[in-house]
Design a protein around this motif. Structure first.
Motif, short mmCIF file in Angstrom:
data_model
loop_
_atom_site.label_atom_id
_atom_site.label_comp_id
_atom_site.label_asym_id
_atom_site.label_seq_id
_atom_site.Cartn_x
_atom_site.Cartn_y
_atom_site.Cartn_z
N UNK A 1 0.85 -1.20 0.00
CA UNK A 1 0.00 0.00 0.00
C UNK A 1 0.88 1.25 0.00
N UNK A 2 0.48 2.34 -0.62
CA UNK A 2 -0.80 2.50 -1.34
C UNK A 2 -0.69 2.15 -2.83
N UNK A 3 0.37 1.44 -3.20
CA UNK A 3 0.61 1.17 -4.63
C UNK A 3 -0.11 -0.07 -5.14
N UNK A 4 -0.78 -0.78 -4.26
CA UNK A 4 -1.52 -1.96 -4.68
C UNK A 4 -0.71 -3.23 -4.48
#
Length: 257
Positions: A196-199
């Motif tokens: 997170x927050x990049x997946x």
């Protein structure tokens, strides 16, 4: 007159000599090339790789391969009938290379038959072969001497180029019913990563390909000791490893890993 007789005599002698040479060549090829086969298909469809030969040579207990092919499958889709010929041909090659360790059976299941019951018990996937939805089967079930099973539910055309791999995987699984443990050390997200927050980064496809063959064990890149049950160690982009991890890898190799 004499010249004509000489010409006829030479022609006759030449014919006899040619016939003798032809017979000798056939006798020689029959003896010297016995068992030798040449694959002249466009993509060498019946050529067995060295890796497959190694797997077949490792067989120490008898293996039974049951190939299922319903007549209706080939009638509905002629391409599958052609694919069956290739599958059957390759399997016969496996049998020939196995020195009697592989036995091949061909079953043609029809609706409500014993063969259909057997196909369903193995988990083979049926396809409709008539307007009434009667199922047909085109798959493989392999068994070893301890009743372990390995199955190809359906020989899909989309996997035609992977046919030898799929067949050899069945044999390998039956020869090695207990999966070897593969420890993986990597500084890359080969197992996927939640960040997170990049997946989420998905797991690498190669890891999924190894799953049916091995017990994959993710090891921390800073591991200080390789677990004793690890049979094989895979290093992927092993950069920035600590001295303790490098020492652990060295010890793993020193003890035969």
């Amino acid at each position: 007159m004499i010249a004509n007789i000489d010409n006829k005599l030479r022609a006759y002698c030449g014919l006899v000599l040619a016939g003798t040479v032809f017979v000798c060549v056939n006798i020689f090829s029959s003896e010297a090339l016995n068992g030798v086969r040449v694959d002249l298909t466009e993509r060498s469809l019946f050529t067995i790789s060295d890796s497959t030969k190694t797997v077949i040579a490792s067989i120490d207990e008898p293996i039974l391969l049951r190939l299922f092919f319903s007549k209706g499958v080939g009638e509905v889709n002629p391409d599958l009938a052609t694919h069956f010929d290739r599958v059957h041909g390759l399997l016969k090659q496996y049998v020939a290379l196995s020195d009697g360790k592989i036995r091949l059976e061909l079953h043609q299941p029809s609706p409500y038959s014993t063969d259909e019951d057997r196909a369903l018990a193995y988990g083979l996937r049926g396809v409709a072969t008539s307007a009434a939805g009667d199922p047909g089967y085109f798959g493989l079930a392999g068994l070893n001497s301890t009743d372990d099973q390995a199955v190809i539910p359906f020989f899909a055309l989309e996997r035609e180029s992977f046919l030898e791999f799929d067949l050899t995987k069945v044999v390998y699984t039956l020869v090695n019913p207990v999966k070897k443990v593969v420890g993986v050390i990597s500084t890359l997200p080969v197992h996927g990563r939640h960040a997170p927050p990049y997946g989420t980064t998905p797991r690498w496809p190669i890891m999924g390909q190894l799953d049916p063959l091995f017990d994959i064990r993710a090891l921390n890149a800073e591991v200080r000791d390789i677990p004793p049950d690890v049979d094989l160690l895979m290093l992927v982009q092993p950069t920035r490893l600590t001295k303790a991890t490098l020492y652990a890898i060295e010890q793993f190799v020193m003890r035969g890993g």
